[in-house]
Scaffold this motif. Structure first.
Motif, PDB file in Angstrom:
ATOM      1  N   PHE A 196      23.737   5.266  81.213  1.00  0.00           N
ATOM      2  CA  PHE A 196      24.542   6.355  81.606  1.00  0.00           C
ATOM      3  C   PHE A 196      25.675   6.598  80.735  1.00  0.00           C
ATOM      4  CE2 PHE A 196      28.429   7.688  83.905  1.00  0.00           C
ATOM      5  CZ  PHE A 196      28.019   8.711  84.538  1.00  0.00           C
ATOM      6  N   GLY A 197      25.911   7.696  80.345  1.00  0.00           N
ATOM      7  CA  GLY A 197      26.968   8.056  79.404  1.00  0.00           C
ATOM      8  C   GLY A 197      27.844   9.240  79.612  1.00  0.00           C
ATOM      9  N   TYR A 198      29.266   9.240  79.090  1.00  0.00           N
ATOM     10  CA  TYR A 198      30.206  10.294  79.309  1.00  0.00           C
ATOM     11  C   TYR A 198      30.975  10.265  78.278  1.00  0.00           C
ATOM     12  CZ  TYR A 198      32.749   6.138  80.913  1.00  0.00           C
ATOM     13  OH  TYR A 198      33.447   4.899  80.741  1.00  0.00           O
ATOM     14  N   ASP A 199      31.573  11.354  77.826  1.00  0.00           N
ATOM     15  CA  ASP A 199      32.660  11.590  76.858  1.00  0.00           C
ATOM     16  C   ASP A 199      33.557  10.711  77.314  1.00  0.00           C
ATOM     17  OD1 ASP A 199      30.846  13.519  75.876  1.00  0.00           O
ATOM     18  OD2 ASP A 199      32.075  15.146  76.289  1.00  0.00           O
ATOM     19  N   CYS A 200      34.364   9.943  76.011  1.00  0.00           N
ATOM     20  CA  CYS A 200      35.356   9.156  75.993  1.00  0.00           C
ATOM     21  C   CYS A 200      35.922   8.725  74.600  1.00  0.00           C
ATOM     22  CB  CYS A 200      35.075   7.961  76.988  1.00  0.00           C
ATOM     23  SG  CYS A 200      36.724   7.180  77.162  1.00  0.00           S
ATOM     24  N   PRO A 201      36.867   8.908  74.374  1.00  0.00           N
ATOM     25  CA  PRO A 201      37.429   8.429  72.814  1.00  0.00           C
ATOM     26  C   PRO A 201      37.235   7.087  72.395  1.00  0.00           C
ATOM     27  CG  PRO A 201      39.306   8.946  74.239  1.00  0.00           C
ATOM     28  CD  PRO A 201      38.154   9.545  74.857  1.00  0.00           C
ATOM     29  N   LEU A 202      36.853   6.511  71.308  1.00  0.00           N
ATOM     30  CA  LEU A 202      36.531   5.396  71.064  1.00  0.00           C
ATOM     31  C   LEU A 202      38.067   4.675  70.867  1.00  0.00           C
ATOM     32  CD1 LEU A 202      35.021   2.983  69.970  1.00  0.00           C
ATOM     33  CD2 LEU A 202      35.550   3.972  67.274  1.00  0.00           C
ATOM     34  N   HIS A 203      39.136   5.463  70.267  1.00  0.00           N
ATOM     35  CA  HIS A 203      40.600   5.002  70.363  1.00  0.00           C
ATOM     36  C   HIS A 203      40.693   3.610  69.900  1.00  0.00           C
ATOM     37  CE1 HIS A 203      44.703   5.773  71.093  1.00  0.00           C
ATOM     38  NE2 HIS A 203      44.635   4.696  71.616  1.00  0.00           N
ATOM     39  N   VAL A 204      40.742   3.439  68.638  1.00  0.00           N
ATOM     40  CA  VAL A 204      40.985   2.324  67.922  1.00  0.00           C
ATOM     41  C   VAL A 204      42.318   1.806  67.859  1.00  0.00           C
ATOM     42  CG1 VAL A 204      40.545   0.726  66.083  1.00  0.00           C
ATOM     43  CG2 VAL A 204      38.764   2.213  66.703  1.00  0.00           C
TER      44      VAL A 204
END
Length: 461
Positions: free
Chosen positions: A155-163
């Protein structure tokens, strides 16, 4: 609002959007599916095997009840049953009902695209076009068969990787009650999924209509506290929701975004504690899980590790470079007044600042009269009565797991090390089970198998 599902049916309500937009979910009910993970094995038959259904295991203290595990590994290490890749992140694997759940982010840092300035003396016919939008990164929860490693759904959804200082991706670990599995993204998105099929049951957004707050939270690394299951509710760092519907039961304003809710007993009844940073001062607050009603509050400072609570006491691992060293507290007894922060001087406090010890991230586990804490530069054994350091092993930001008189440690370099859980911390065996990662992640131990994941998303069983 793109939501990505494989392995089952998908029903989604809502409008589509540009692939470069954030696509953040709001509080809605839908059916849907998706999840994933990875594992590593301890060869042995275990008596009284248990699931590992949440952050820090069945009793939320990084201690496993399993017995009889075989640590006589061959030179090449323990037998590997399967491996997978789930994406970047600090989220740890869990095991529940014969299924492994693990999550990560598929993105990489977005390239910097800047407008070009026309050379001096040239005539700009028209302004340079805006930089192209970069497709949104995605968090993905994977569900695997624990024995074979077969992917059952994701299951996937949009979210920033944000390193930030890490590899990016989700920080919080999922929780599962056998029927439902719950996740929390670093951007505040909560999802409840059917544990078997991966269908979305409901979703909730901690920062609905509060994008300015979301951006500030992400600047500091996002949310890292993991959900706690208690009765009919699932407790996140700042809110408790009904497990079945996602309805808000109560809020916990001021709770830390990094320290996870932790269960305990107060007067023989179930309770939970959260670390409060901005509400009536910093300290631990105990509350009733059903109502959120405060039971007691104690002034104390924590780093980003969870408190270790046992037998009416609380161990806190000190922060490196901070005046507050590792310390042990007595927790309030019967008759503690709610609403009035209590001053509880530590039973002992170590001078971690002077010794260069202490941890910003590490958690601790108790074995008998000793507490073992992953500190910035070492795994440290302390006498619980005095705080005296009895032994140490150089290893950066490790999170120990206790089982049958042993300590299992997943190091940043991808090794798994096994120590005697005693003052001398004798190293029994070590094996390279994964490539190295940015930091160590707590493994999951269930049914005699060890599931290990690194921050790059490699998962082995």
């Amino acid at each position: 609002m793109p939501i990505h599902v494989e392995g089952g049916e998908l029903r989604v309500e809502g409008k589509g959007h540009d692939s470069g937009s954030s696509g953040l979910l709001r509080s809605t009910l839908h059916p849907l599916l998706s999840t994933g993970m990875l594992a590593a094995l301890l060869a042995a038959a275990a008596c009284s095997a248990e699931d590992w259904p949440q952050w820090r295991g069945p009793t939320h203290d990084a201690a496993s009840p399993e017995k009889g595990l075989n640590f006589a590994w061959p030179a090449e290490g323990p037998k590997q049953f399967w491996k997978a890749s789930v994406g970047k992140g600090a989220s740890a694997p869990i095991v529940c009902g014969g299924r492994v759940y693990a999550m990560g982010n598929d993105g990489s840092p977005a390239p910097k695209v800047e407008k070009k300035t026309p050379p001096a003396g040239t005539e700009a016919i028209k302004p340079e076009a805006d930089p192209p939008k970069v497709q949104s990164d995605h968090d993905t929860l994977y569900c695997f068969d624990a024995e074979s490693g077969k992917e059952l759904w994701k299951f996937g959804y949009d979210c920033p990787l944000h390193v930030l200082s890490d590899a990016g991706g989700p920080n919080a670990t999922p929780a599962c009650d056998g029927k439902l599995v719950f996740t929390l993204s670093k951007a505040g998105q909560i999802h409840c999924l059917d544990a078997e099929k991966g269908a979305l049951v409901w979703a909730h957004d901690l920062f609905k209509d509060k994008e300015d707050i979301r951006k500030k939270v992400l600047i500091w690394g996002g949310i890292a506290s993991s959900p706690l299951l208690s009765g009919g509710q699932v407790i996140f760092n700042s809110v408790a929701l009904e497990k079945a519907t996602g309805k808000v039961k109560y809020e916990l304003p001021g709770a830390s975004r990094w320290v996870s809710p932790t269960p305990l007993k107060v007067n023989g009844l179930d309770a939970a504690v959260v670390y409060m940073q901005a509400h009536k001062g910093s300290g631990l607050m105990a509350f009733q899980p059903e109502s959120g009603k405060e039971v007691w509050r104690v002034n104390m400072k924590l780093g980003s590790g969870d408190p270790l609570i046992f037998e009416g006491k609380c161990f806190v691992s000190g922060r490196a470079g901070n005046e507050d060293g590792s310390r042990l507290y007595d927790l309030p007894k019967d008759g503690a007044a709610a609403g009035q922060p209590l001053e509880s001087p530590p039973l002992w406090q170590a001078d971690d600042k002077a010794k260069g010890e202490g941890s910003y991230w590490g958690n601790a586990v108790r074995v008998g009269e000793f507490v073992f804490s992953g500190e910035d530069k070492a795994l440290v054994c302390r006498d619980l009565k005095t705080g005296e350091v009895k032994g140490s092993f150089k290893a950066e930001n490790v999170q120990p797991l206790a089982v049958d008189g042993k300590l299992l440690v997943h190091a940043c370099n991808g090794q798994v090390l096994v120590f005697e859980a005693a003052a001398e911390m004798k190293l029994l065996v070590k094996a390279q089970v994964l490539p190295g990662g940015k930091f160590s992640i707590l493994p999951a131990l269930a049914q005699g198998r060890l599931y290990v994941k690194n921050s790059n998303g490699d998962l082995v069983c």
